[in-house]
Design a protein around this motif. Structure first.
Motif, PDB file in Angstrom:
ATOM      1  N   ARG A 190       0.737  -1.172   0.090  1.00 59.11           N
ATOM      2  CA  ARG A 190      -0.108   0.018   0.062  1.00 59.11           C
ATOM      3  C   ARG A 190       0.946   1.260  -0.036  1.00 59.11           C
ATOM      4  O   ARG A 190       1.977   1.242   0.685  1.00 59.11           O
ATOM      5  N   VAL A 191       0.287   2.420  -0.719  1.00 56.42           N
ATOM      6  CA  VAL A 191       0.954   3.594  -0.580  1.00 56.42           C
ATOM      7  C   VAL A 191      -0.140   4.350   0.043  1.00 56.42           C
ATOM      8  O   VAL A 191      -1.102   4.604  -0.525  1.00 56.42           O
ATOM      9  N   GLU A 192       0.414   5.174   1.047  1.00 54.62           N
ATOM     10  CA  GLU A 192      -0.593   6.082   1.692  1.00 54.62           C
ATOM     11  C   GLU A 192      -0.023   7.560   1.427  1.00 54.62           C
ATOM     12  O   GLU A 192       0.990   7.944   1.194  1.00 54.62           O
ATOM     13  N   CYS A 193      -1.238   8.311   1.433  1.00 49.65           N
ATOM     14  CA  CYS A 193      -0.874   9.843   1.281  1.00 49.65           C
ATOM     15  C   CYS A 193      -0.668  10.390   2.668  1.00 49.65           C
ATOM     16  O   CYS A 193      -1.891  10.201   3.524  1.00 49.65           O
ATOM     17  N   SER A 194       0.345  10.982   2.783  1.00 52.49           N
ATOM     18  CA  SER A 194       0.608  11.618   4.196  1.00 52.49           C
ATOM     19  C   SER A 194       0.248  13.319   4.040  1.00 52.49           C
ATOM     20  O   SER A 194       0.769  13.903   3.071  1.00 52.49           O
ATOM     21  N   GLY A 282       0.192  12.823   9.068  1.00 52.67           N
ATOM     22  CA  GLY A 282      -0.293  11.557   9.258  1.00 52.67           C
ATOM     23  C   GLY A 282      -1.117  11.204   8.110  1.00 52.67           C
ATOM     24  O   GLY A 282      -1.156  11.955   7.112  1.00 52.67           O
ATOM     25  N   SER A 283      -1.504  10.134   7.981  1.00 51.95           N
ATOM     26  CA  SER A 283      -2.421   9.626   6.579  1.00 51.95           C
ATOM     27  C   SER A 283      -3.444  10.656   6.720  1.00 51.95           C
ATOM     28  O   SER A 283      -4.114  11.222   7.664  1.00 51.95           O
ATOM     29  N   VAL A 284      -3.881  10.941   5.333  1.00 47.52           N
ATOM     30  CA  VAL A 284      -4.732  11.845   4.998  1.00 47.52           C
ATOM     31  C   VAL A 284      -6.302  11.962   5.676  1.00 47.52           C
ATOM     32  O   VAL A 284      -6.573  12.940   6.012  1.00 47.52           O
ATOM     33  N   ILE A 463      -9.820  20.141   4.461  1.00 54.09           N
ATOM     34  CA  ILE A 463      -8.713  19.797   3.549  1.00 54.09           C
ATOM     35  C   ILE A 463      -9.260  18.596   2.721  1.00 54.09           C
ATOM     36  O   ILE A 463      -8.321  17.945   2.010  1.00 54.09           O
ATOM     37  N   ALA A 464     -10.186  18.043   2.907  1.00 54.52           N
ATOM     38  CA  ALA A 464     -10.652  16.931   2.018  1.00 54.52           C
ATOM     39  C   ALA A 464     -10.455  16.948   0.778  1.00 54.52           C
ATOM     40  O   ALA A 464      -9.999  16.147  -0.161  1.00 54.52           O
TER      41      ALA A 464
END
Ligand code: ADP
Ligand code: MG
Length: 702
Positions: A190-194, A282-284, A463-464
């Motif tokens: 997985r790649v997370e957006c921080s 942290g994770s978005v 910020i969503a």
């Protein structure tokens, strides 16, 4: 007794370590699989989790629970239910089932749906988002267990800001993993957006706040002559923090820490009474929840300290406004930041590929990014020489700019400029190595070491959307890249060619100079970059064929969902300006005109008495002033009538887009025209009679 920070941190959160402690092993494992997108939630698991959550919440004094969600109003919503269930012999027991945890049914018709509701169904559901932890909130109503949820219509259309964000995260992850596989990183799942969102805000004394209808109804001052002192001495930025504000910040930090929010830095900002709070990233998904919670908490805690927290983008004309810097990067589940260039970015082909993808994505969808940072309040900032301009450009810094130039020229970058040591010339001060790149404060989208900082977002906004859009556009480009590279026979050559081609085609969006300058505006026009000046002009972008394709192909928004958001944006704009205009009319009629009239009477009385006492007196100051004030008052009356008529006209326009544009281009200028003579009168009328606190009183007597 003061508790240690490490003891209070996260005590109000049902976080992973609590779940591990309180859930049977199998349940915890199953839940973890769902959280990592590897399994489906079952009612069995939900029942066990619900029970553990309830026990914990009740131990902590909770009586109610709520599904906490983020409807399209941009703020959060909740509907509280108590845990009580009737039991035999008139008693009650405390119950909370898996079904109640997973699904809620608030009345969707009370939230904006932009037409989705009319075409579909009135029903709306909230669905548990188990990737963001539940938390406790305490207020006058007692302690409530809050469960982060997504909010959808009966047919599954997203009625909130979170659902598309979650969809965009999955999409970005999928495409980034494909690219990483090509580089031999098969271990990455997985790649997370921080994201780390720096939040700016103003504080104002609450006693003064409640004397200003404009602040109460619109969050900003609609009138106000500049104080003799503004921000020109630059003495507020990073200045020492006043006692009262320091007490607020201490309290705020504690509240945020309890909620597991990593509030990290705080300082004074540019304008007097302006401050900033930055959390650790942290994770978005969680950062978005945390930012919403932070804004709520700021308002709540401010009141405890006799203050009001202003999150409006432009509370005071003529002073810096408030934004939200959205720091964004991509991180693998193995802990690697994909935007970390390393010491020699010229050799880091994987980094350069991701960098090219982002540059292309931003260039392709600059208009969407612009929209994602637009709201009525931000119109007062973007493009007005204080905040980032309305033109999207990317700042890379000296080192990367040089690498990119080499790549464009030869397809290869042989060197990377290295940073020097910082020498102060004072022996007792340490020397240390500098960053390879200096900062550029004027760029709307700046590379800052190992992340991009999107600086256009307005202070009050969620910020969503900015992140949903960013994720979507980068995922789209990564998909294109992966499609191409997976087919390549000579991977090394293909990737070099792809990077060179992409950078060549999209270098126009790179700009390292002063983005506030007039020259840049002209240069950007020559480069063909969009310069969308206002929110209402940006809204339509959402449904151009390019955007619909972007979002539909990835399943992030359906066309219907996009059209609904267009509708909501137009409606919201018209409503906000209508409220502002009506507030102005009200203040002028009921506060300013009476105050001016009172002063005129005082002047006239004085004039008459002086004349009676001393008929020989020559030019009378009172008389001159009376004439001048009377002329200004006539201006006010005319401007007021004109504004009133224009607002009436606006109401008659049925088409939402036309109405919003009419508000922007016909009503707003009338508001400015009314403000001018009133502000001028403020500088002429006896200060003791002025009916509202002035800028000077709001800002320097806090
Ligand atoms: P500045 O005000 O100079 O921009 P701050 O230190 O106030 O810097 O804020 C930087 C923000 O960026 C913080 O919220 C920080 O957690 C966040 N951040 C740092 N590294 C990353 C990253 N890799 N991805 C996303 N956000 C990050
Ligand atoms: Mg910043």
């Amino acid at each position: 007794m003061a508790m240690k920070l490490t003891e209070i941190f996260g005590i109000d959160v049902f976080n992973e370590s609590l779940m591990r402690e309180r859930l049977p092993k199998d349940t915890f494992k199953a839940l973890k699989r769902v959280m990592e997108n590897r399994g489906e939630m079952t009612l069995e698991v939900a029942n066990v989790v619900a029970n553990a959550m309830k026990d914990w919440a009740i131990e902590r004094g909770a009586t109610h629970y709520t599904h906490w969600f983020q409807p399209l109003t941009g703020i959060t919503a909740e509907k509280h239910d108590s845990f009580i269930e009737p039991a035999a012999d008139g008693k009650v027991i405390m119950e909370f089932s898996g079904k109640e945890l997973i699904k809620g049914e608030p009345d969707a018709s009370s939230f904006p749906s932009g037409g989705l509701r009319a075409t579909f169904e009135a029903r709306g559901y909230t669905a548990w988002d188990c990737t963001s932890p539940a938390f406790l909130r305490e207020d006058a109503a007692g302690v409530t267990l809050c469960i982060p949820t997504a909010f959808c219509s009966y047919t599954g259309e997203a009625l909130d800001k979170k659902t598309p964000l979650l969809r965009s995260m999955a999409s970005l992850s999928k495409q980034a993993v494909r690219i990483l596989r090509l580089f031999g990183h098969g271990d990455v799942k997985r790649v997370e957006c921080s994201v780390g969102a720096e939040q700016e805000y103003f504080l104002v004394d609450r006693e003064k706040f409640i004397k200003r209808q404009d602040l109460i109804f619109t969050g900003r001052t609609l009138f106000g002559a500049p104080a003799p002192k503004g921000e020109e001495l630059e003495d507020h930025y990073f200045g020492s923090i006043r006692e009262r504000v320091a007490a607020f910040m201490k309290d705020l930090n504690e509240e945020l820490w309890k909620l597991g929010i990593h509030a990290k830095t705080q300082h004074n900002e540019v304008a007097p009474t302006q401050h900033e709070l930055a959390p650790i990233y942290g994770s978005v998904n969680i950062s978005t929840d945390h930012n919403q919670l932070s804004m709520d908490t700021m308002k709540k805690v401010a009141r405890r300290h006799g203050l009001e927290c202003l999150l409006h983008e432009k509370p005071y004309a003529g002073l810096s406004g408030s934004g939200k810097h959205n720091n964004w990067s991509m991180v693998t589940d193995t802990g690697k930041n994909l935007l970390d260039p390393g010491k020699t970015p010229n050799e880091n082909i994987q980094f350069l590929l991701f960098l090219s993808a982002i540059i292309k994505a931003v260039d392709d969808h600059a208009d969407l990014l612009r929209l994602s940072a637009s709201n009525p309040g931000n119109d007062h900032r973007l493009g007005t020489n204080e905040a980032p301009p309305a033109i999207i450009s990317v700042f890379l810094g000296e080192q990367l700019e040089d690498v990119v130039a080499q790549l464009i020229e030869t397809g290869e970058a042989k060197t990377a400029k290295q940073s020097g040591r910082l020498e102060t010339g004072v022996k007792t001060l340490p020397t240390f190595s500098k960053d390879a790149t200096d900062r550029n404060r004027t760029s709307p989208f700046a590379f800052t070491g190992n992340k991009f900082e999107f600086r256009m977002v307005g202070a009050s906004m969620s910020i969503a959307e900015p992140n949903t859009f960013l994720n979507a556009m980068v995922a789209e480009t990564l998909k294109e890249f992966a499609d191409e590279l997976e087919q390549a026979e000579d991977f090394d050559k293909a990737i070099h060619d792809l990077i060179k081609k992409t950078l060549t085609e999209h270098q126009r969006v790179i700009f390292n100079g002063n983005a506030y300058s007039k020259e840049w505006e002209e240069e950007a026009e020559r480069r063909g970059l969009p310069n969308i000046r206002t929110f209402v002009e940006a809204i339509e972008v959402l449904v151009n064929p390019k955007s619909i394709k972007l979002f539909e192909e990835q399943g992030i928004y359906s066309a219907a969902e996009l059209y609904s958001r267009v509708e909501i944006n137009y409606e919201n704009y018209s409503k906000v300006i209508n409220i502002e205009a009506r507030t102005m009319i009200d203040m002028v009629m009921r506060q300013y005109i009476p105050a001016v009239a009172e002063y005129m009477k005082a002047l006239a009385d004085s004039l008459n008495s002086v004349k009676a006492a001393c008929p020989a007196a020559e030019v009378m100051t009172q008389e001159v002033l009376l004439r001048e004030i009377s002329a200004k008052l006539t201006e006010v009356r005319r401007a007021l009538a004109s504004l009133r008529d224009t607002v009436e006209e606006a109401k008659k326009i049925e088409n939402a887009s036309e109405r919003a544009k009419f508000f922007r281009f016909s009503v707003c200028p009338k508001m400015d025209a009314l403000r001018k003579p009133v502000d001028c009168l403020e500088t002429m009328v006896d200060g003791r009679l002025w009916p509202v606190p002035t800028y000077g009183e709001l800002m320097f007597e806090e």
